[in-house]
Enzyme design. Structure first.
Site, PDB file in Angstrom:
ATOM      1  CG  LEU A 133      -5.699  -4.975  -5.451  1.00 16.95           C
ATOM      2  CD1 LEU A 133      -4.355  -5.136  -4.750  1.00 16.95           C
ATOM      3  CD2 LEU A 133      -5.500  -4.786  -6.945  1.00 16.95           C
ATOM      4  NE  ARG A 168      -1.918 -14.309   1.483  1.00 18.47           N
ATOM      5  CZ  ARG A 168      -0.874 -14.055   2.274  1.00 18.47           C
ATOM      6  NH1 ARG A 168       0.164 -14.902   2.307  1.00 18.47           N
ATOM      7  NH2 ARG A 168      -0.850 -12.970   3.027  1.00 18.47           N
ATOM      8  N   GLY A 192       6.092  -5.883  12.868  1.00 17.49           N
ATOM      9  CA  GLY A 192       7.041  -5.039  13.586  1.00 17.49           C
ATOM     10  C   GLY A 192       6.900  -3.603  13.131  1.00 17.49           C
ATOM     11  CG  HIS A 193       5.330  -0.644  14.038  1.00 16.69           C
ATOM     12  ND1 HIS A 193       4.745  -0.162  12.892  1.00 16.69           N
ATOM     13  CD2 HIS A 193       4.334  -1.235  14.755  1.00 16.69           C
ATOM     14  CE1 HIS A 193       3.454  -0.441  12.904  1.00 16.69           C
ATOM     15  NE2 HIS A 193       3.177  -1.096  14.022  1.00 16.69           N
ATOM     16  CG  ASN A 213       9.481  -3.768  16.857  1.00 16.45           C
ATOM     17  OD1 ASN A 213       8.437  -3.368  16.368  1.00 16.45           O
ATOM     18  ND2 ASN A 213       9.630  -3.945  18.162  1.00 16.45           N
ATOM     19  CE1 TYR A 214      10.201  -4.588  11.294  1.00 15.82           C
ATOM     20  CE2 TYR A 214       9.785  -2.371  10.479  1.00 15.82           C
ATOM     21  CZ  TYR A 214       9.346  -3.660  10.737  1.00 15.82           C
ATOM     22  OH  TYR A 214       8.052  -4.002  10.438  1.00 15.82           O
ATOM     23  CG  ASP A 247       9.168   3.643   9.065  1.00 15.83           C
ATOM     24  OD1 ASP A 247       9.357   2.418   9.067  1.00 15.83           O
ATOM     25  OD2 ASP A 247       8.188   4.167   9.621  1.00 15.83           O
TER      26      ASP A 247
END
Length: 360
Positions: free
Chosen positions: A65, A95, A129-130, A133-134, A160
């Site tokens: 990209l 971006r 985070g992972h 954490n969520y 996830d």
């Protein structure tokens, strides 16, 4: 014809939830192109995680990209896609020049699916985070584990996959239905914190009625009830007991030779002693002995199978729940009565020019 035949979805290769969502969409018949990092493309824009199982059913297209030519090729694919799914941190796609506004200019009907841990907005949106954490922030993690120890993460199923990938797939499909009628796509903001919170709806409802406490291991469905938990057997194996309804509980007591008057089901004060009694009884026989003893009954007692054992269980074999091969893998789910849903081995990489030609 598969349920999603005819849909074209561009997947920006990433970690867990995006990869799982891409697999599900491909299983159901969508034509998914998985954009991966081209060799020598520099910093790891993409992460190649998933292997033969999670990458099944779709072709990979290596791209860089940071190369203007490759970027222009991706924009061409966006123009022909029905949906796009990505899991980068907020601002990364913008971006790169591939944010929702830029893509909508090329393809107003595009559904733009985004999956992050914290969401696209909010004070923590830019933080890392992972899964753990969520689900900690959503309140879900506080409910897992033993009462006298710190909470134990339930693999990465709740954040996830349940609260992330499943919510992303649901949102993308809903937005595709809307785009079919309106001609306008929209952005799907799937956050694992939001999704895992949504999965806790039942327990918040129970809490509001005074039927759920903050104490782990003290409630109906978290192992606090002696008739809804796992027990160790003589051989070190385990059985899962789920005798919630009174008639099922009666079948459990019958199988354990316990008189009903000695084991009132919903007397919470009696639960600790009853749990110990069940514990002693289940330890007197091997796991498969108990499984055979309760087979065909309404007691809701099943063996706890290992990952290696599950594909060989007669029920799973009869339903084709696992695909055979060098490494057994879960078959696509759910099933459909008029559509064949199947898993396909990942084909070889496809060149970017070939992918553009394929999508017209």
């Amino acid at each position: 014809m598969k349920p999603l035949s005819g849909l074209r979805i561009l997947e920006f290769d990433g970690l867990g939830p995006v990869t799982f969502a891409g697999m599900m969409l491909a299983d159901m018949g969508a034509e998914v192109l998985r954009l991966t990092r081209a060799p020598g493309a520099g910093a790891a824009v993409f992460e190649d995680v998933g292997g033969e199982i999670l990458h099944r059913g779709r072709q990979s297209v290596p791209v860089n990209l940071k190369d203007p030519a490759d970027l222009a090729g991706v924009v061409a694919l966006v123009a022909s896609a029905d949906a796009l799914i990505e899991g980068f941190r907020p601002g990364v796609m913008e971006r790169l020049g591939l944010g929702p506004d830029a893509c909508a200019e090329r393809n107003p009907r595009l559904v733009y699916g985004r999956i992050t841990g914290w969401g696209q907005t909010g004070p923590k949106a830019s933080e890392v985070g992972h899964d753990i954490n969520y689900i900690a922030l959503s309140g879900a993690l506080s409910t897992f584990g033993e009462p006298d120890r710190p909470p134990r993460p339930p693999l990465n199923l709740v954040g996830d996959y349940g609260g992330g990938a499943m919510m992303l797939v649901t949102g993308v499909l809903a937005a595709l239905l809307s785009a079919k009628h309106t001609g306008q796509g929209q952005v799907v903001d799937a956050a694992m914190t939001d999704g895992s919170s949504m999965l806790m709806s039942l327990f918040r409802a129970l809490s509001a009625r005074g039927l759920w406490t903050e104490d782990r291991g003290a409630n109906l469905l978290d192992g606090g009830a002696p008739f809804y938990r796992c027990y160790t057997c003589r051989d070190g194996g385990f059985v899962a007991v789920g005798s919630l309804e009174p008639q099922f509980y009666a079948a459990l007591l019958n199988g354990l030779d316990i008189p009903p008057e000695e084991a009132p089901q919903y007397d919470r004060a009696a639960w600790p002693a009853l749990h110990r009694r069940f514990e002693v009884l289940f330890a007197t026989r091997d796991r498969d002995d108990w499984s055979a003893a309760f087979e065909g009954s309404d007691a809701c007692v099943t063996p706890v199978l290992s990952l290696a054992e599950a594909p060989r269980h007669p029920h799973n074999m009869a339903r084709g729940a696992f695909l055979s091969g060098e490494a057994p893998q879960p078959a696509p789910a759910p099933g459909f009565n008029r559509s064949l849903v199947e898993a396909a081995t990942p084909p070889g990489p496809l060149g970017l020019e070939e992918a553009i030609a394929l999508w017209g």
